[in-house]
Design a protein around this motif. Structure first.
Motif, PDB file in Angstrom:
ATOM      1  N   GLY A  21       0.518   5.791  21.763  1.00  0.00           N
ATOM      2  CA  GLY A  21       0.558   4.442  22.301  1.00  0.00           C
ATOM      3  C   GLY A  21      -0.770   3.711  22.250  1.00  0.00           C
ATOM      4  O   GLY A  21      -0.906   2.603  22.781  1.00  0.00           O
ATOM      5  N   ARG A  22      -1.771   4.317  21.602  1.00  0.00           N
ATOM      6  CA  ARG A  22      -3.076   3.671  21.501  1.00  0.00           C
ATOM      7  C   ARG A  22      -3.057   2.610  20.403  1.00  0.00           C
ATOM      8  O   ARG A  22      -2.298   2.695  19.451  1.00  0.00           O
ATOM      9  N   PHE A  23      -3.914   1.616  20.558  1.00  0.00           N
ATOM     10  CA  PHE A  23      -4.049   0.570  19.540  1.00  0.00           C
ATOM     11  C   PHE A  23      -4.840   1.113  18.355  1.00  0.00           C
ATOM     12  O   PHE A  23      -5.832   1.837  18.525  1.00  0.00           O
ATOM     13  N   THR A  24      -4.412   0.757  17.158  1.00  0.00           N
ATOM     14  CA  THR A  24      -5.106   1.142  15.927  1.00  0.00           C
ATOM     15  C   THR A  24      -5.108  -0.052  14.978  1.00  0.00           C
ATOM     16  O   THR A  24      -4.369  -1.019  15.167  1.00  0.00           O
ATOM     17  N   VAL A  25      -5.918   0.023  13.943  1.00  0.00           N
ATOM     18  CA  VAL A  25      -5.897  -1.010  12.906  1.00  0.00           C
ATOM     19  C   VAL A  25      -4.535  -0.974  12.210  1.00  0.00           C
ATOM     20  O   VAL A  25      -4.014   0.089  11.888  1.00  0.00           O
ATOM     21  N   GLY A  26      -3.940  -2.146  12.001  1.00  0.00           N
ATOM     22  CA  GLY A  26      -2.587  -2.227  11.468  1.00  0.00           C
ATOM     23  C   GLY A  26      -2.493  -2.303   9.959  1.00  0.00           C
ATOM     24  O   GLY A  26      -3.499  -2.427   9.246  1.00  0.00           O
ATOM     25  N   ALA A  27      -1.248  -2.281   9.479  1.00  0.00           N
ATOM     26  CA  ALA A  27      -0.978  -2.225   8.041  1.00  0.00           C
ATOM     27  C   ALA A  27      -1.279  -3.525   7.320  1.00  0.00           C
ATOM     28  O   ALA A  27      -1.428  -3.541   6.094  1.00  0.00           O
ATOM     29  N   ARG A  28      -1.390  -4.617   8.060  1.00  0.00           N
ATOM     30  CA  ARG A  28      -1.623  -5.907   7.409  1.00  0.00           C
ATOM     31  C   ARG A  28      -2.932  -5.903   6.621  1.00  0.00           C
ATOM     32  O   ARG A  28      -3.044  -6.560   5.578  1.00  0.00           O
ATOM     33  N   PHE A  29      -3.919  -5.151   7.098  1.00  0.00           N
ATOM     34  CA  PHE A  29      -5.196  -5.105   6.395  1.00  0.00           C
ATOM     35  C   PHE A  29      -5.050  -4.435   5.034  1.00  0.00           C
ATOM     36  O   PHE A  29      -5.680  -4.847   4.057  1.00  0.00           O
ATOM     37  N   ALA A  30      -4.211  -3.399   4.970  1.00  0.00           N
ATOM     38  CA  ALA A  30      -3.982  -2.735   3.684  1.00  0.00           C
ATOM     39  C   ALA A  30      -3.304  -3.684   2.699  1.00  0.00           C
ATOM     40  O   ALA A  30      -3.614  -3.699   1.509  1.00  0.00           O
ATOM     41  N   GLU A  31      -2.382  -4.511   3.231  1.00  0.00           N
ATOM     42  CA  GLU A  31      -1.702  -5.470   2.368  1.00  0.00           C
ATOM     43  C   GLU A  31      -2.684  -6.511   1.827  1.00  0.00           C
ATOM     44  O   GLU A  31      -2.648  -6.870   0.647  1.00  0.00           O
ATOM     45  N   LEU A  32      -3.557  -7.009   2.708  1.00  0.00           N
ATOM     46  CA  LEU A  32      -4.541  -7.994   2.275  1.00  0.00           C
ATOM     47  C   LEU A  32      -5.540  -7.379   1.298  1.00  0.00           C
ATOM     48  O   LEU A  32      -5.984  -8.037   0.350  1.00  0.00           O
ATOM     49  N   ALA A  33      -5.875  -6.107   1.540  1.00  0.00           N
ATOM     50  CA  ALA A  33      -6.785  -5.426   0.621  1.00  0.00           C
ATOM     51  C   ALA A  33      -6.134  -5.266  -0.751  1.00  0.00           C
ATOM     52  O   ALA A  33      -6.804  -5.342  -1.788  1.00  0.00           O
ATOM     53  N   THR A  34      -4.815  -5.068  -0.737  1.00  0.00           N
ATOM     54  CA  THR A  34      -4.091  -4.961  -1.999  1.00  0.00           C
ATOM     55  C   THR A  34      -4.182  -6.259  -2.783  1.00  0.00           C
ATOM     56  O   THR A  34      -4.399  -6.272  -3.998  1.00  0.00           O
ATOM     57  N   VAL A  35      -4.009  -7.381  -2.072  1.00  0.00           N
ATOM     58  CA  VAL A  35      -4.115  -8.685  -2.724  1.00  0.00           C
ATOM     59  C   VAL A  35      -5.519  -8.875  -3.287  1.00  0.00           C
ATOM     60  O   VAL A  35      -5.706  -9.322  -4.422  1.00  0.00           O
ATOM     61  N   ALA A  36      -6.532  -8.519  -2.483  1.00  0.00           N
ATOM     62  CA  ALA A  36      -7.916  -8.675  -2.923  1.00  0.00           C
ATOM     63  C   ALA A  36      -8.215  -7.804  -4.135  1.00  0.00           C
ATOM     64  O   ALA A  36      -8.977  -8.194  -5.029  1.00  0.00           O
ATOM     65  N   GLY A  37      -7.613  -6.618  -4.175  1.00  0.00           N
ATOM     66  CA  GLY A  37      -7.866  -5.699  -5.286  1.00  0.00           C
ATOM     67  C   GLY A  37      -6.766  -5.701  -6.330  1.00  0.00           C
ATOM     68  O   GLY A  37      -6.694  -4.800  -7.165  1.00  0.00           O
ATOM     69  N   GLU A  38      -5.903  -6.723  -6.284  1.00  0.00           N
ATOM     70  CA  GLU A  38      -4.745  -6.756  -7.159  1.00  0.00           C
ATOM     71  C   GLU A  38      -5.133  -6.784  -8.638  1.00  0.00           C
ATOM     72  O   GLU A  38      -4.496  -6.143  -9.471  1.00  0.00           O
ATOM     73  N   ASP A  39      -6.173  -7.515  -8.978  1.00  0.00           N
ATOM     74  CA  ASP A  39      -6.598  -7.569 -10.376  1.00  0.00           C
ATOM     75  C   ASP A  39      -6.964  -6.187 -10.885  1.00  0.00           C
ATOM     76  O   ASP A  39      -6.625  -5.817 -12.018  1.00  0.00           O
ATOM     77  N   ARG A  40      -7.643  -5.409 -10.059  1.00  0.00           N
ATOM     78  CA  ARG A  40      -8.027  -4.049 -10.458  1.00  0.00           C
ATOM     79  C   ARG A  40      -6.790  -3.180 -10.639  1.00  0.00           C
ATOM     80  O   ARG A  40      -6.704  -2.397 -11.590  1.00  0.00           O
ATOM     81  N   LEU A  41      -5.840  -3.321  -9.727  1.00  0.00           N
ATOM     82  CA  LEU A  41      -4.611  -2.545  -9.825  1.00  0.00           C
ATOM     83  C   LEU A  41      -3.845  -2.932 -11.083  1.00  0.00           C
ATOM     84  O   LEU A  41      -3.364  -2.062 -11.823  1.00  0.00           O
ATOM     85  N   LEU A  42      -3.735  -4.216 -11.348  1.00  0.00           N
ATOM     86  CA  LEU A  42      -2.956  -4.674 -12.489  1.00  0.00           C
ATOM     87  C   LEU A  42      -3.591  -4.272 -13.816  1.00  0.00           C
ATOM     88  O   LEU A  42      -2.892  -3.995 -14.786  1.00  0.00           O
ATOM     89  N   THR A  43      -4.914  -4.230 -13.866  1.00  0.00           N
ATOM     90  CA  THR A  43      -5.596  -3.795 -15.083  1.00  0.00           C
ATOM     91  C   THR A  43      -5.210  -2.362 -15.431  1.00  0.00           C
ATOM     92  O   THR A  43      -4.971  -2.024 -16.597  1.00  0.00           O
ATOM     93  N   SER A  44      -5.134  -1.519 -14.406  1.00  0.00           N
ATOM     94  CA  SER A  44      -4.754  -0.113 -14.618  1.00  0.00           C
ATOM     95  C   SER A  44      -3.256   0.028 -14.822  1.00  0.00           C
ATOM     96  O   SER A  44      -2.794   0.950 -15.506  1.00  0.00           O
TER      97      SER A  44
END
Length: 263
Positions: free
Chosen positions: A86-109
């Motif tokens: 029940g403790r607060f933690t960093v949520g999944a939205r950050f991973a999604e935003l990081a994916t968008v930020a790194g999308e060009d790198r992912l798409l290149t591969s």
């Protein structure tokens, strides 16, 4: 001189207001938007590890009602989640935003991997990432002829059905997983199976006559940031497509995960 006096007056007024509310004056990075500064302070604190509400109050120096209100708001937007205690933690939205930020790198591969997957399976291949309550196709290759499941880049699909939706939901925190399951055409047991074997299949779930097989793509921290899939007609892929295609899809997902880890 007048500006300096005004500045001192404002600071004193803010400090007195905090004292009256019982709130310590935390060392905030000032942006001029107080509520945003306090939300950022909470997220900075959670970056160090999970916290109970009491720990957040103690570590941030914010008043308990303020901390609770902001934490719940951030949770609703999926920037904060809860762990099994029940403790607060960093949520999944950050991973999604990081994916968008790194999308060009992912798409290149991804481009040569999707092409290889198409050649080895004979089926259309796609990569999806989550975008709120939907998933978006960010890369795709299609069969040149014959029956195919045509999904163009940029297409928005529901998170309620399909093997890629299974993948993108299976490793979410428990609360958001249960929220996603409320309208889903699959069950919690489906997601348990996905986590256990590391891949997913769907038959006639998203669309009658269509099946798919998907596997996760992870970032350097091990978070699932996207799903790689193949899809096609049930008549060609069969009623147990995972048995035949899962090893190839998983291998493609692992290759892209390793590529993201090297970035």
């Amino acid at each position: 001189m007048v500006d300096k006096q005004i500045g001192i007056h404002d600071a004193n007024t803010s400090a007195k207001s905090s004292e009256k509310s019982g709130e310590k004056t935390p060392d905030l990075v000032k942006s001029g938007v107080g509520v945003l500064d306090k939300a950022a302070l909470i997220l900075d604190t959670l970056e160090k590890g999970p916290c109970s509400l009491s720990q957040l109050v103690n570590d941030t120096g914010l008043a308990r009602p303020t901390t609770h209100r902001l934490a719940i708001a951030l949770e609703r937007h999926r920037f904060i989640a809860r762990d099994q205690q029940g403790r607060f933690t960093v949520g999944a939205r950050f991973a999604e935003l990081a994916t968008v930020a790194g999308e060009d790198r992912l798409l290149t591969s991804a481009e040569p991997i999707l092409q290889t997957l198409l050649e080895r399976t004979g089926e259309s291949a796609q990569i999806y990432r989550r975008q709120g309550d939907q998933r978006v196709c960010i890369a795709a290759v299609e069969r040149a002829s014959g029956l195919r499941d045509s999904i163009p880049v940029g297409a928005m699909l529901s998170m309620e059905a399909g093997s890629a939706a299974h993948i993108l939901l299976a490793w979410e925190d428990s609360e958001h997983m249960h929220q996603g399951l409320r309208r889903a055409q699959f069950t919690a047991q489906t997601l348990n199976t996905v986590r256990r074997r590391g891949w997913s299949e769907s038959i006639n779930e998203r669309e009658k006559g269509v099946c798919s097989v998907s596997a996760p793509i992870r970032n350097a921290s091990g978070h699932v940031i996207a799903a790689i899939s193949i899809s096609g007609p049930v008549d060609r892929m069969g009623i147990s497509p995972g048995r035949h295609y899962a090893p190839l899809v998983m291998k493609a997902g692992k290759y892209l995960s390793d590529a993201m880890a090297r970035v």
